[in-house]
Write a protein that holds these residues in place. Structure first.
Motif, mmCIF file in Angstrom:
data_model
loop_
_atom_site.group_PDB
_atom_site.id
_atom_site.type_symbol
_atom_site.label_atom_id
_atom_site.label_comp_id
_atom_site.label_asym_id
_atom_site.label_seq_id
_atom_site.Cartn_x
_atom_site.Cartn_y
_atom_site.Cartn_z
ATOM 1 N N VAL A 1 -23.021 21.038 16.751
ATOM 2 C CA VAL A 1 -23.908 20.513 15.705
ATOM 3 C C VAL A 1 -24.981 19.664 16.364
ATOM 4 C CG1 VAL A 1 -24.034 19.127 13.604
ATOM 5 C CG2 VAL A 1 -21.995 20.520 14.051
ATOM 6 N N THR A 2 -26.216 19.877 15.972
ATOM 7 C CA THR A 2 -27.329 19.126 16.545
ATOM 8 C C THR A 2 -28.356 18.826 15.475
ATOM 9 O OG1 THR A 2 -28.942 19.096 18.349
ATOM 10 C CG2 THR A 2 -28.621 21.175 17.217
ATOM 11 N N ALA A 3 -29.173 17.823 15.722
ATOM 12 C CA ALA A 3 -30.217 17.450 14.769
ATOM 13 C C ALA A 3 -31.449 18.325 14.983
ATOM 14 C CB ALA A 3 -30.584 15.980 14.938
ATOM 15 N N LEU A 4 -32.126 18.664 13.890
ATOM 16 C CA LEU A 4 -33.369 19.420 14.011
ATOM 17 C C LEU A 4 -34.443 18.580 14.691
ATOM 18 C CD1 LEU A 4 -33.778 21.417 10.676
ATOM 19 C CD2 LEU A 4 -33.501 22.326 12.974
ATOM 20 N N ASN A 5 -34.492 17.302 14.333
ATOM 21 C CA ASN A 5 -35.445 16.377 14.950
ATOM 22 C C ASN A 5 -34.684 15.161 15.463
ATOM 23 O OD1 ASN A 5 -37.917 17.780 14.343
ATOM 24 N ND2 ASN A 5 -37.617 17.192 12.213
ATOM 25 N N GLN A 6 -34.979 14.746 16.666
ATOM 26 C CA GLN A 6 -34.359 13.556 17.241
ATOM 27 C C GLN A 6 -35.336 12.895 18.199
ATOM 28 O OE1 GLN A 6 -30.126 13.558 18.281
ATOM 29 N NE2 GLN A 6 -30.672 12.811 20.310
ATOM 30 N N ARG B 1 -29.637 5.108 6.811
ATOM 31 C CA ARG B 1 -30.681 6.103 6.601
ATOM 32 C C ARG B 1 -32.020 5.388 6.459
ATOM 33 N NH1 ARG B 1 -29.906 11.193 5.432
ATOM 34 N NH2 ARG B 1 -31.807 11.215 4.175
ATOM 35 N N VAL B 2 -33.042 5.946 7.036
ATOM 36 C CA VAL B 2 -34.374 5.355 6.973
ATOM 37 C C VAL B 2 -35.361 6.408 6.489
ATOM 38 C CG1 VAL B 2 -33.918 3.643 8.770
ATOM 39 C CG2 VAL B 2 -34.809 5.890 9.411
ATOM 40 N N LYS B 3 -36.454 5.952 5.918
ATOM 41 C CA LYS B 3 -37.496 6.822 5.412
ATOM 42 C C LYS B 3 -38.678 6.846 6.374
ATOM 43 C CE LYS B 3 -35.598 7.965 1.443
ATOM 44 N NZ LYS B 3 -35.280 9.380 1.117
ATOM 45 N N LYS B 4 -39.416 7.943 6.360
ATOM 46 C CA LYS B 4 -40.601 8.052 7.195
ATOM 47 C C LYS B 4 -41.569 6.925 6.877
ATOM 48 C CE LYS B 4 -44.394 11.166 8.411
ATOM 49 N NZ LYS B 4 -45.007 12.505 8.190
ATOM 50 N N GLY B 5 -42.060 6.248 7.928
ATOM 51 C CA GLY B 5 -42.997 5.138 7.751
ATOM 52 C C GLY B 5 -42.340 3.792 7.549
ATOM 53 N N GLN B 6 -40.997 3.755 7.477
ATOM 54 C CA GLN B 6 -40.303 2.475 7.280
ATOM 55 C C GLN B 6 -40.425 1.610 8.532
ATOM 56 O OE1 GLN B 6 -36.276 2.849 5.788
ATOM 57 N NE2 GLN B 6 -35.654 0.888 6.685
ATOM 58 N N LYS B 7 -40.652 0.328 8.339
ATOM 59 C CA LYS B 7 -40.774 -0.606 9.451
ATOM 60 C C LYS B 7 -39.410 -0.836 10.087
ATOM 61 C CE LYS B 7 -42.754 -5.203 10.399
ATOM 62 N NZ LYS B 7 -43.389 -6.395 9.771
ATOM 63 N N PRO C 1 -40.485 7.700 12.407
ATOM 64 C CA PRO C 1 -41.390 8.864 12.440
ATOM 65 C C PRO C 1 -41.054 9.929 11.397
ATOM 66 C CG PRO C 1 -39.813 8.978 14.227
ATOM 67 C CD PRO C 1 -39.569 7.667 13.557
ATOM 68 N N PHE C 2 -39.828 9.911 10.870
ATOM 69 C CA PHE C 2 -39.428 10.884 9.850
ATOM 70 C C PHE C 2 -38.180 10.358 9.150
ATOM 71 C CE2 PHE C 2 -38.045 12.363 14.092
ATOM 72 C CZ PHE C 2 -36.680 12.192 13.971
ATOM 73 N N ASP C 3 -37.804 10.993 8.047
ATOM 74 C CA ASP C 3 -36.567 10.637 7.351
ATOM 75 C C ASP C 3 -35.377 11.006 8.226
ATOM 76 O OD1 ASP C 3 -38.243 10.005 5.303
ATOM 77 O OD2 ASP C 3 -37.596 11.605 3.953
ATOM 78 N N GLY C 4 -34.390 10.124 8.286
ATOM 79 C CA GLY C 4 -33.209 10.421 9.088
ATOM 80 C C GLY C 4 -32.254 9.250 9.144
ATOM 81 N N THR C 5 -31.379 9.306 10.114
ATOM 82 C CA THR C 5 -30.390 8.246 10.329
ATOM 83 C C THR C 5 -30.672 7.580 11.668
ATOM 84 O OG1 THR C 5 -28.713 9.435 9.064
ATOM 85 C CG2 THR C 5 -27.937 7.724 10.555
ATOM 86 N N ILE C 6 -30.672 6.246 11.656
ATOM 87 C CA ILE C 6 -30.922 5.503 12.882
ATOM 88 C C ILE C 6 -29.597 5.009 13.450
ATOM 89 C CG2 ILE C 6 -31.222 3.220 11.786
ATOM 90 C CD1 ILE C 6 -33.621 2.857 13.753
ATOM 91 N N GLY C 7 -29.520 4.923 14.754
ATOM 92 C CA GLY C 7 -28.276 4.524 15.403
ATOM 93 C C GLY C 7 -28.138 3.016 15.535
ATOM 94 N N SER D 1 -32.469 10.365 14.196
ATOM 95 C CA SER D 1 -32.359 11.825 14.096
ATOM 96 C C SER D 1 -32.329 12.236 12.628
ATOM 97 C CB SER D 1 -31.090 12.324 14.803
ATOM 98 O OG SER D 1 -29.937 11.721 14.257
ATOM 99 N N SER D 2 -32.889 13.404 12.373
ATOM 100 C CA SER D 2 -32.822 13.955 11.020
ATOM 101 C C SER D 2 -31.398 14.411 10.745
ATOM 102 C CB SER D 2 -33.803 15.118 10.863
ATOM 103 O OG SER D 2 -33.483 16.144 11.778
ATOM 104 N N ASP D 3 -30.984 14.404 9.476
ATOM 105 C CA ASP D 3 -29.586 14.732 9.171
ATOM 106 C C ASP D 3 -29.401 15.670 7.995
ATOM 107 O OD1 ASP D 3 -30.362 12.975 7.218
ATOM 108 O OD2 ASP D 3 -28.983 11.376 7.796
ATOM 109 N N ASP D 4 -30.467 16.159 7.403
ATOM 110 C CA ASP D 4 -30.320 17.105 6.301
ATOM 111 C C ASP D 4 -31.567 17.984 6.220
ATOM 112 O OD1 ASP D 4 -29.250 18.429 4.115
ATOM 113 O OD2 ASP D 4 -30.147 17.031 2.682
ATOM 114 N N PRO D 5 -31.430 19.268 6.601
ATOM 115 C CA PRO D 5 -30.214 19.952 7.033
ATOM 116 C C PRO D 5 -29.899 19.668 8.498
ATOM 117 C CG PRO D 5 -32.050 21.462 7.085
ATOM 118 C CD PRO D 5 -32.589 20.185 6.529
ATOM 119 N N MET D 6 -28.692 20.118 8.920
ATOM 120 C CA MET D 6 -28.290 19.995 10.313
ATOM 121 C C MET D 6 -28.307 21.379 10.960
ATOM 122 S SD MET D 6 -27.720 16.846 11.178
ATOM 123 C CE MET D 6 -26.599 16.793 12.569
#
Length: 380
Positions: free
Chosen positions: A58-63, A84-90, A177-183, A204-209
């Protein structure tokens, strides 16, 4: 020695030899093993649907690794680790004081250069007007034009400096830079960070994987056809088996097939997409992909219990009705209580299904009931 004694000896020896032969024949008959009672199954072809299984990751489409683009001290962290963070979030902020001061200084310098340009423009206009009446030396006019050109260049340079300093100021704040999950953040408040070097975090993006697997080049055509069909979310062609052997509740579809076959392994990478609304799939997980193989070709099927494994190789016992003969076979997919045979037996042959532990090559057998083939069913 007289004749009577000679004939007596001859008859006695013949009788002994005849008796010995009868005893040997009787012993041989007693030593022969009895036939082994067996049941047989008639090999036949049938159409079957089953699943091919492939190890996958399993890998992220964007990371993206988040690194600062300016030097300074970390003065702000504006997210919760693992959220989870949104694109453009500080996300992060680096000490802005120095960069704000540099920007203000650049703006002031631009204003000075623009003022100088206005003065140079007025001087040039005035001297050109005087030149029309021959009231000024030509050299003075030329100097005025040169000063105007220099002032214009100074304004251009000052604007470029403002843009450069403004970019540095903008880089003091890092956004998603995009919607996803931050570590988990690798830098804490007050940490000194270096441009392009300090790793702050990974998002990394998480939906879809994405799910990556290596397929043999001989299966490339079949995968290309599956990709053209563009399976929808309700299609059961692709199933994902999680590390705990649970079946992932959502089906996937082919996203892409890599550009080239690896000449060393003879495989090519395929990437599937699976929805991940509940964040159950995590990047880096190992899993297995089960792909429905419902090709419209007939396969030879035999009961699994007819197969004997020896030193990593597989064998079956066939019979002509009297003796058992061992044959090496190449096996395919398991379908219920039966298995596909790719090579080793032919349609119509009878394979032994019971009493295998008592058999060896050439052993006599006594046939029981011959079981005909039944209609194959799809694998679960």
């Amino acid at each position: 020695m007289n004749k009577k004694l000679s004939w007596a000896i001859i008859f006695t020896a013949a009788g002994w030899l005849l008796s010995s032969c009868k005893d040997d024949k009787a012993n041989s008959q007693q030593a022969a093993p009895p036939p082994v009672p067996v049941n047989v199954y008639t090999v036949s072809k049938g159409k079957a649907s089953y699943y091919d299984q492939y190890p996958a990751t399993v890998t992220a489409l964007n990371q993206v690794d988040l690194r600062p683009q300016v030097n300074g001290y970390l003065t702000g962290i504006f997210f919760k680790d693992g959220s989870r963070v949104k694109k453009g979030q500080k996300l992060y902020e680096i000490d802005r004081q120095q960069y704000v001061a540099n920007y203000q200084q650049a703006q002031a310098n631009l204003q000075v250069q623009q003022t100088n340009l206005i003065k140079a423009q007025k001087d040039a206009d005035r001297y050109h007007e005087l030149e029309k009446h021959d009231a000024i030396a030509k050299q003075t006019v030329d100097y005025a034009d040169a000063a105007l050109a220099a002032a214009e260049k100074q304004v251009v340079a000052a604007k470029a400096n403002v843009e450069s300093v403004q970019t540095g100021l903008r880089y003091t704040t890092i956004y998603a830079p995009f919607d996803g999950t931050i570590g988990i953040s690798l830098a804490k408040m007050g940490t000194a960070v270096s441009a392009g070097q300090t790793l702050l975090n990974t998002i990394s993006s998480d939906d879809p994987m994405a799910v990556d697997l290596a397929i043999d080049q001989k299966d490339l055509y079949r995968f290309a056809q599956l990709q053209k069909k563009n399976a929808n979310a309700n299609d059961s062609t692709f199933k994902l088996i999680l590390p705990g052997q649970e079946t992932y509740p959502h089906s996937g579809q082919i996203y892409l097939i890599d550009r080239a076959v690896d000449p060393q392994t003879g495989t090519i990478k395929a990437r599937l997409l699976f929805p991940n609304k509940q964040s159950e799939l995590k990047a880096g997980m190992t899993a297995n992909v089960r792909i429905l193989n419902n090709a419209n070709t007939e396969k030879l099927l035999i009961p699994q219990k007819a197969v004997v494994e020896q030193m990593g190789e597989y064998f079956v016992y066939t019979t002509d009705g009297k003796t058992a003969h061992q044959k090496k076979v190449s096996l395919g997919a398991r379908i219920g209580d039966r298995i596909v045979v790719n090579d080793g037996v032919t349609e119509g042959e009878q394979v032994i299904t019971d009493g295998l532990q008592k058999l060896k090559e050439g052993a006599p057998v006594q046939l029981g009931q011959s079981k005909p083939a039944s209609a194959p069913t799809a694998a679960k």
